[in-house]
Motif scaffolding. Structure first.
Motif, PDB file in Angstrom:
ATOM      1  N   ASP A  72      42.811  26.590  46.716  1.00 33.80           N
ATOM      2  CA  ASP A  72      43.269  27.727  45.905  1.00 33.80           C
ATOM      3  C   ASP A  72      42.196  28.141  44.899  1.00 33.80           C
ATOM      4  OD1 ASP A  72      45.661  27.703  47.302  1.00 33.80           O
ATOM      5  OD2 ASP A  72      46.807  26.747  45.678  1.00 33.80           O
ATOM      6  N   GLU A  73      41.555  27.153  44.280  1.00 36.69           N
ATOM      7  CA  GLU A  73      40.496  27.447  43.314  1.00 36.69           C
ATOM      8  C   GLU A  73      39.324  28.147  43.999  1.00 36.69           C
ATOM      9  OE1 GLU A  73      38.408  27.628  39.700  1.00 36.69           O
ATOM     10  OE2 GLU A  73      40.522  27.243  40.097  1.00 36.69           O
ATOM     11  N   SER A  74      39.036  27.771  45.245  1.00 38.60           N
ATOM     12  CA  SER A  74      37.925  28.418  45.953  1.00 38.60           C
ATOM     13  C   SER A  74      38.202  29.893  46.187  1.00 38.60           C
ATOM     14  CB  SER A  74      37.641  27.716  47.287  1.00 38.60           C
ATOM     15  OG  SER A  74      38.566  28.064  48.296  1.00 38.60           O
ATOM     16  N   VAL A  75      39.449  30.244  46.458  1.00 42.64           N
ATOM     17  CA  VAL A  75      39.812  31.653  46.659  1.00 42.64           C
ATOM     18  C   VAL A  75      39.602  32.434  45.366  1.00 42.64           C
ATOM     19  CG1 VAL A  75      41.718  33.221  47.197  1.00 42.64           C
ATOM     20  CG2 VAL A  75      41.393  31.147  48.555  1.00 42.64           C
ATOM     21  N   THR A  76      40.010  31.857  44.252  1.00 41.16           N
ATOM     22  CA  THR A  76      39.832  32.505  42.948  1.00 41.16           C
ATOM     23  C   THR A  76      38.355  32.664  42.621  1.00 41.16           C
ATOM     24  OG1 THR A  76      41.920  31.609  42.151  1.00 41.16           O
ATOM     25  CG2 THR A  76      40.330  32.314  40.484  1.00 41.16           C
ATOM     26  N   ARG A  77      37.587  31.599  42.804  1.00 39.78           N
ATOM     27  CA  ARG A  77      36.154  31.664  42.495  1.00 39.78           C
ATOM     28  C   ARG A  77      35.430  32.643  43.412  1.00 39.78           C
ATOM     29  NH1 ARG A  77      33.672  26.150  40.072  1.00 39.78           N
ATOM     30  NH2 ARG A  77      35.439  25.612  38.751  1.00 39.78           N
ATOM     31  N   ALA A  78      35.838  32.697  44.678  1.00 38.90           N
ATOM     32  CA  ALA A  78      35.206  33.649  45.606  1.00 38.90           C
ATOM     33  C   ALA A  78      35.459  35.077  45.155  1.00 38.90           C
ATOM     34  CB  ALA A  78      35.733  33.427  47.020  1.00 38.90           C
ATOM     35  N   ALA A  79      36.679  35.375  44.775  1.00 38.55           N
ATOM     36  CA  ALA A  79      37.000  36.737  44.326  1.00 38.55           C
ATOM     37  C   ALA A  79      36.165  37.109  43.099  1.00 38.55           C
ATOM     38  CB  ALA A  79      38.493  36.850  44.016  1.00 38.55           C
ATOM     39  N   ASP A  80      36.040  36.181  42.166  1.00 43.56           N
ATOM     40  CA  ASP A  80      35.245  36.438  40.964  1.00 43.56           C
ATOM     41  C   ASP A  80      33.770  36.634  41.310  1.00 43.56           C
ATOM     42  OD1 ASP A  80      37.563  36.157  39.467  1.00 43.56           O
ATOM     43  OD2 ASP A  80      37.065  34.126  38.762  1.00 43.56           O
ATOM     44  N   PHE A  81      33.247  35.790  42.187  1.00 42.43           N
ATOM     45  CA  PHE A  81      31.829  35.878  42.549  1.00 42.43           C
ATOM     46  C   PHE A  81      31.536  37.183  43.284  1.00 42.43           C
ATOM     47  CE2 PHE A  81      28.015  35.114  44.993  1.00 42.43           C
ATOM     48  CZ  PHE A  81      27.175  34.550  44.049  1.00 42.43           C
ATOM     49  N   VAL A  82      32.403  37.552  44.204  1.00 39.77           N
ATOM     50  CA  VAL A  82      32.204  38.808  44.929  1.00 39.77           C
ATOM     51  C   VAL A  82      32.231  39.980  43.954  1.00 39.77           C
ATOM     52  CG1 VAL A  82      33.233  40.402  46.599  1.00 39.77           C
ATOM     53  CG2 VAL A  82      32.991  37.977  47.166  1.00 39.77           C
TER      54      VAL A  82
END
Length: 94
Positions: free
Chosen positions: A61-71
């Protein structure tokens, strides 16, 4: 284990996206507790797919959040469309 798969369509520069992911996003993801593996795949025709694998759901779940922020902060011009996100428990692995 849990995995999160993100499919991006309409990628404008796959090589540059790969470079930014390798240099900027992968180091961030490795610091998420429970990190197991990450893959960024150029599927051709403007499609790229990422797979994040974690020991537990919280990491995925944290990876999905971090990916959205990074993108949003680093790849918006290269990945103009929101990804299709699929996540869940790994039930078989090899």
């Amino acid at each position: 284990m849990y995995a999160a798969v993100r499919r991006y369509e309409g990628v404008t520069d796959p090589a540059e996206a790969g470079r930014r992911v390798a240099e900027g996003f992968v180091p961030l993801l490795r610091r998420v507790p429970g990190f197991v593996a990450y893959y960024w795949v150029d599927a051709g025709n403007g499609v790229m797919v990422s797979t994040s694998v974690f020991e537990d759901r919280a990491g995925a779940d944290e990876s999905v959040t971090r990916a959205a922020d990074f993108v949003r902060d680093n790849l918006a011009s290269l990945l103009p469309n929101p990804p299709l996100v699929t996540a869940g428990q790994v039930v078989a692995a090899g």
